[in-house]
Enzyme design. Structure first.
Site, mmCIF file in Angstrom:
data_model
loop_
_atom_site.group_PDB
_atom_site.id
_atom_site.type_symbol
_atom_site.label_atom_id
_atom_site.label_comp_id
_atom_site.label_asym_id
_atom_site.label_seq_id
_atom_site.Cartn_x
_atom_site.Cartn_y
_atom_site.Cartn_z
ATOM 1 N N THR A 138 0.817 -1.214 0.000
ATOM 2 C CA THR A 138 0.000 0.000 0.000
ATOM 3 C C THR A 138 0.848 1.261 0.000
ATOM 4 O O THR A 138 1.872 1.345 0.667
ATOM 5 C CB THR A 138 -0.922 0.010 1.223
ATOM 6 O OG1 THR A 138 -1.668 -1.207 1.254
ATOM 7 C CG2 THR A 138 -1.885 1.173 1.178
ATOM 8 N N GLY A 141 -2.370 7.197 -1.220
ATOM 9 C CA GLY A 141 -3.125 7.514 -2.421
ATOM 10 C C GLY A 141 -3.533 6.335 -3.262
ATOM 11 O O GLY A 141 -4.362 6.483 -4.171
ATOM 12 N N THR A 170 2.616 -3.539 8.092
ATOM 13 C CA THR A 170 2.709 -4.377 9.291
ATOM 14 C C THR A 170 4.106 -4.974 9.387
ATOM 15 O O THR A 170 4.666 -5.444 8.389
ATOM 16 C CB THR A 170 1.669 -5.505 9.234
ATOM 17 O OG1 THR A 170 0.365 -4.924 9.150
ATOM 18 C CG2 THR A 170 1.751 -6.388 10.466
ATOM 19 N N GLU A 255 -4.571 -14.599 2.016
ATOM 20 C CA GLU A 255 -4.493 -13.473 2.948
ATOM 21 C C GLU A 255 -5.889 -13.102 3.441
ATOM 22 O O GLU A 255 -6.081 -12.793 4.627
ATOM 23 C CB GLU A 255 -3.843 -12.268 2.268
ATOM 24 C CG GLU A 255 -3.677 -11.071 3.199
ATOM 25 C CD GLU A 255 -2.980 -9.884 2.552
ATOM 26 O OE1 GLU A 255 -2.942 -8.818 3.184
ATOM 27 O OE2 GLU A 255 -2.479 -10.030 1.418
ATOM 28 N N GLN A 292 -34.548 -11.385 29.728
ATOM 29 C CA GLN A 292 -34.898 -11.946 28.427
ATOM 30 C C GLN A 292 -34.153 -11.252 27.287
ATOM 31 O O GLN A 292 -33.695 -11.904 26.345
ATOM 32 C CB GLN A 292 -36.407 -11.857 28.181
ATOM 33 C CG GLN A 292 -36.844 -12.564 26.892
ATOM 34 C CD GLN A 292 -38.323 -12.408 26.614
ATOM 35 O OE1 GLN A 292 -38.786 -11.305 26.320
ATOM 36 N NE2 GLN A 292 -39.068 -13.495 26.727
ATOM 37 N N THR A 378 -10.560 -3.772 0.925
ATOM 38 C CA THR A 378 -11.742 -3.348 1.670
ATOM 39 C C THR A 378 -12.923 -4.278 1.384
ATOM 40 O O THR A 378 -12.953 -4.980 0.374
ATOM 41 C CB THR A 378 -12.148 -1.914 1.292
ATOM 42 O OG1 THR A 378 -12.560 -1.906 -0.088
ATOM 43 C CG2 THR A 378 -11.007 -0.936 1.498
#
Length: 390
Positions: A138, A141, A170, A255, A292, A378
């Site tokens: 990534t 933009g 990450t 992934e 309940q 996404t």
């Protein structure tokens, strides 16, 4: 802090994926998280990354790169072992460790597309924890649009010269090596311009930003990476030039399955914590679990969790047979991450005001979970992938 590992409530339909060997491995992983990770979660969140030696401890126990061939330092086992590792991380309510990206994404790229020299050089050190890795896709933009990558790698003699930047990476802050998605061509077809290049973190011109200040997953090492005329030998090219997009597409289904596994186990953990809370917490002289509304709400959540578990385990069976479709993996990622969001929201509501307090595990689950609907593509992209098959 009232967080920590919890055993999920057994599914209404018993799972049939695991053998006694798998369950013995699960016990090893569970003890590792209880001893090495859970007591340090607050520390990791403050420093915004895990301690470096945690990787070495995980490697010493055989918890890294388990599915890699034994000749490259792995255990040569099936991907159910990866599933167990991710599930136990979720049951520990931990979002700090980035082991799965290292072991199940980066290692797969090297094992599936690398040459023998690259496998021998990197995989054993990854399995031992000596080398921490990242994958840099990534960019600012670009988001989910990989074909819009701007980081370039220009061949100059026997070296590639890399310029550009990556974001939301990450393991980026601690990484010793990153597989970098680069633009190596200028054809009209953007997908044909991408290549994957191995870049060592100690190369001149490779720098890292500070860990990013996220709203959740604060203990996970996430940062920006910068490349300023970074020179790497052309032998660092993974696979063939221009084949990067194809390689990425082959691995992205797995992934997305990893995200689905994280979310499924995360929902089970959040639910188990909430059931226990409703038994302990009293209002008007009796446990709130006897009301309940509470009982019906828990019944609804339990049903949704179990339905998603059945679909996920079936996907995992197909994954083991190497016949899982891209659309099925996308559906698992989209649906189960959405389900997790609903579960933590409803469970937090059942906690009342205490659900908003970070010393309760449901609060951490609430803020940590949100990113699952964004990364690995996404959920809107997942729907696009599914719709293309109709």
């Amino acid at each position: 802090m009232q967080s920590g590992a919890i055993r999920p409530i057994p599914n209404m339909l018993p799972r049939k994926l695991f053998t006694p060997d798998h369950e013995a491995f699960r016990e090893t992983v569970r003890k590792f998280y209880e001893k090495e990770v859970v007591p340090n979660i607050e520390k990791y969140e403050k420093q915004q990354h895990v301690d470096r030696d945690l990787w070495n401890k995980a490697g010493a126990l055989g918890l890294l790169c388990t599915t890699m061939p034994e000749e490259y330092g792995g255990s040569g086992v099936d991907r159910l072992y990866s599933m167990i590792l991710i599930e136990e991380q979720a049951y520990a309510m931990d979002s700090s460790t980035g082991f799965s990206l290292h072991s199940d994404i980066v290692a797969n790229y090297i094992n599936n597309f690398g040459n023998e020299d690259q496998k021998q050089k990197w995989l054993p050190k990854m399995a031992s924890g000596e080398t921490v890795t990242a994958i840099a896709m990534t960019e600012p933009g670009t988001g989910s649009d990989l074909q819009a990558v701007r980081t370039t790698a220009v061949l100059d003699g026997d070296e590639y010269v890399i310029n550009g930047s990556k974001i939301f990476i990450t393991n980026g802050y601690l990484c010793d090596m990153a597989i970098v998605v680069c633009k190596t061509g200028n054809s009209d077809k953007g997908s044909a311009n991408l290549s994957l290049i191995i870049v060592e973190a100690d190369r001149a011109g490779f720098s890292k930003g500070k860990p990013l200040n996220k709203i959740g997953m604060k203990g996970q090492d996430t940062c920006e990476l910068f490349f300023d005329n970074v020179r790497v030998p052309k032998e660092n090219l993974l696979g063939m030039e221009g084949m990067g997009f194809i390689m990425l597409m082959k691995e992205l289904a797995w992934e997305r399955m990893l995200v689905a596994i994280i979310c499924q186990a995360g929902a089970e953990a959040a639910f188990a914590h909430t059931v226990q809370y409703t038994k302990d917490r009293k209002a008007f002289g009796k446990p709130i679990g006897t009301f309940q509304n509470t009982r019906f709400k828990l019944a609804e959540l339990r049903t949704e969790i179990d339905f998603c578990r059945t679909y996920l385990d079936r996907c995992m069976e197909l994954q083991l047979e190497e016949s899982l479709g891209v659309d099925a993996a996308a559906a698992a990622k989209y649906k189960i991450s959405d389900m997790f969001s609903k579960v933590v929201d409803e469970c937090l509501q059942l906690h009342g005001g205490y659900g908003y307090m970070l010393e309760y595990p449901i609060a951490r689950a609430y803020i940590d979970n949100r990113a699952n609907r964004i990364y690995a593509g996404t959920n809107e992209i997942m729907k696009e992938l599914i719709s293309r098959t109709l």
